[in-house]
Write a protein that holds these residues in place. Sequence first.
Motif, short mmCIF file in Angstrom:
data_model
loop_
_atom_site.label_atom_id
_atom_site.label_comp_id
_atom_site.label_asym_id
_atom_site.label_seq_id
_atom_site.Cartn_x
_atom_site.Cartn_y
_atom_site.Cartn_z
N GLU A 192 -10.16 -0.10 -32.50
CA GLU A 192 -10.53 0.63 -33.68
C GLU A 192 -10.78 2.13 -33.59
N ALA A 193 -11.44 2.34 -32.64
CA ALA A 193 -11.87 3.90 -32.25
C ALA A 193 -10.61 4.47 -32.17
N GLY A 194 -9.70 4.09 -31.16
CA GLY A 194 -8.43 4.76 -30.72
C GLY A 194 -7.34 4.88 -31.83
N LEU A 195 -7.42 4.23 -32.84
CA LEU A 195 -6.44 4.29 -33.84
C LEU A 195 -7.00 5.16 -35.09
N ALA A 196 -8.23 5.08 -35.26
CA ALA A 196 -8.95 6.09 -36.10
C ALA A 196 -8.80 7.37 -35.49
N ARG A 197 -8.88 7.78 -34.13
CA ARG A 197 -8.57 9.03 -33.75
C ARG A 197 -7.13 9.51 -33.88
N GLY A 231 4.52 1.71 -24.33
CA GLY A 231 4.94 0.89 -25.29
C GLY A 231 3.96 0.21 -26.10
N PRO A 232 3.01 -0.46 -25.56
CA PRO A 232 1.88 -1.09 -26.60
C PRO A 232 1.28 -0.32 -27.43
N TYR A 233 0.98 1.05 -26.94
CA TYR A 233 0.15 2.06 -27.70
C TYR A 233 1.14 2.32 -28.82
N ALA A 234 2.26 2.82 -28.63
CA ALA A 234 3.21 3.22 -29.67
C ALA A 234 3.41 2.07 -30.92
N THR A 235 3.50 0.74 -30.41
CA THR A 235 3.52 -0.29 -30.92
C THR A 235 2.30 -0.57 -32.11
N GLN A 236 1.14 -0.64 -31.43
CA GLN A 236 0.07 -0.78 -32.10
C GLN A 236 -0.28 0.21 -33.09
N ILE A 237 0.07 1.58 -32.73
CA ILE A 237 -0.11 2.88 -33.69
C ILE A 237 0.96 2.46 -35.14
N ALA A 238 2.23 2.04 -34.75
CA ALA A 238 3.15 1.87 -35.93
C ALA A 238 2.60 0.67 -36.65
N GLU A 239 2.28 -0.32 -35.99
CA GLU A 239 1.91 -1.66 -36.83
C GLU A 239 0.54 -1.29 -37.70
N HIS A 240 -0.31 -0.72 -37.06
CA HIS A 240 -1.58 -0.32 -37.68
C HIS A 240 -1.11 0.53 -38.95
N ALA A 281 4.94 12.81 -42.11
CA ALA A 281 5.06 13.53 -40.60
C ALA A 281 5.75 12.60 -39.79
N VAL A 282 5.84 13.27 -38.67
CA VAL A 282 6.36 13.03 -37.43
C VAL A 282 5.58 12.75 -36.34
N LEU A 283 5.27 11.69 -35.59
CA LEU A 283 4.38 11.68 -34.26
C LEU A 283 5.63 11.43 -33.25
N ALA A 284 5.29 12.07 -32.02
CA ALA A 284 6.09 11.45 -30.90
C ALA A 284 5.06 10.88 -29.66
N GLN A 285 5.42 10.04 -29.16
CA GLN A 285 4.85 9.75 -27.76
C GLN A 285 5.43 10.24 -26.56
N MET A 286 4.89 11.20 -25.84
CA MET A 286 5.64 11.68 -24.81
C MET A 286 4.70 11.27 -23.35
N PRO A 287 5.51 10.99 -22.66
CA PRO A 287 7.05 11.00 -22.41
C PRO A 287 7.53 9.97 -23.32
N THR A 299 10.44 6.59 -26.88
CA THR A 299 11.42 5.76 -26.38
C THR A 299 10.89 4.42 -25.93
N ASN A 300 9.70 4.24 -25.59
CA ASN A 300 9.30 2.68 -25.33
C ASN A 300 8.46 2.29 -26.47
N TYR A 301 8.69 0.86 -26.80
CA TYR A 301 8.31 0.11 -27.92
C TYR A 301 8.40 -1.39 -27.68
N ALA A 302 7.65 -2.18 -28.33
CA ALA A 302 7.78 -3.45 -28.35
C ALA A 302 9.29 -4.08 -28.23
N PRO A 303 9.52 -4.86 -27.40
CA PRO A 303 8.65 -5.94 -26.78
C PRO A 303 8.38 -5.47 -25.52
N GLU A 304 8.41 -4.24 -25.06
CA GLU A 304 7.81 -3.66 -23.93
C GLU A 304 6.40 -3.95 -23.85
N HIS A 305 5.64 -4.46 -22.89
CA HIS A 305 4.28 -4.73 -22.55
C HIS A 305 3.72 -3.93 -21.78
#
Length: 401
Positions: free
Chosen positions: A382-387, A14-23, A103-109, A4-10
């Motif tokens: 880098e470590a977070g996205l690798a996980r 939101g920033p984690y969802a955005t960085q994963i998707a952009e990665h 695959a489908v990944l969800a950010q909860m909440p 539900t939360n994504y950029a431009p939310e800062h």
Amino acid sequence: MVSTNYAPEHAGIGPYATQIAEHWADLGHETHVLAGMPHYPAWSLEPEYRGALRRTEQRAGVTVHRRAHTVPARQTAVKRALFEGSILLHGAAAPPRMPRPDAVLAQMPSLAGGVLAARLAAKWKVPYVPVVQDLMGAAAAQSGISGGDRAAAVAGRAEAYALKRATLVGVIHETFVDRVVGMGVDPGRIRLVPNWSHVALPTKPRGETRRHLGWGPGQTVVLHSGNMGLKQGLEVLVGAARLDPSVRFVLMGDGSQRGALRDLAADVPNLDIIPPAADGEFPDILAAADVLAVTQHAAVLDMSVPSKLTSYFQAGRPVVASVAALGGTAQEVERSGAGVLVPPEDPDALLKAVRALAEDPAGADALGAAGPRHVAAHLSREAGLARIDALIDEALGGPRT
């Protein structure tokens, strides 16, 4: 991804969802996100999205499918239920038009996002992987939201529905594991995927930023940054400011309780409430403070670990955590070596810790210096996205790493 939360939310997730998707997009994957309309942390719809029912955007190589939903300015159980219900109904009625994903990944909440992701994955017959950032059933019971006790059982059932259908479940902190297992999830399907620091290191001299903000060179400044919601219990900072007019307290951000805090602090001249910082200024403002505060109600134990902590650690300033000693937030502060704990909802204890740090600049600097070291060792992007990549790879049948 369903988030539900994504950029431009800062702020928040939101920033984690955005960085994963952009990665993923940077790696060459076709990446789609089913998201809400930008509204957090102000709980007010961004002006450019007002009146929009559905919108599809291209952001940094990611296709973002947005669906309208309610945006409650004040948090009650009923209004939160309407918010979640509107996300679920609109997402189910108008799913993203896209090819079948791998695959489908969800950010909860949100809860609705988890349920939507589970249903979409079942429809496409692909692995479904939720990442639990907050436990909403526990949050309803622990955060102080009006009607929370009644909402907790309903939220818990929806949460269990979303998690029990997962191929694997990611949790950002080990304190979440027991509750997830209690919802019927096999412990063997739970993986720890901590968040990372999503902000840059400070670049400007502290003195320059302090002059720009009007903070005196000899003035002790305590800064809280981030969401101003119920679970934060920010009244403790107002209470501490009343006790010592020589210490400046700054609340930077937005949220459902901003107006109430402004009214509560109307007669407290040494407490400022300022808007969220621009992304480029944010690290320098954090670093300019003398003390960074994280606060939570005493009842908050195992439902949330504030995302602000990773930013605080990166800033290199000591943290004072007014939180329950047995909760995940306290564990993270102790693990980092970058701060001190005080009892929650206790203005006197918080102020005593601030004064002790102000009287020992060398000790305060040593605590602060531990934060960036902790980030570099454990919380790098880098470590977070690798996980996250390893989590998806395993869900797709690859080796566990």
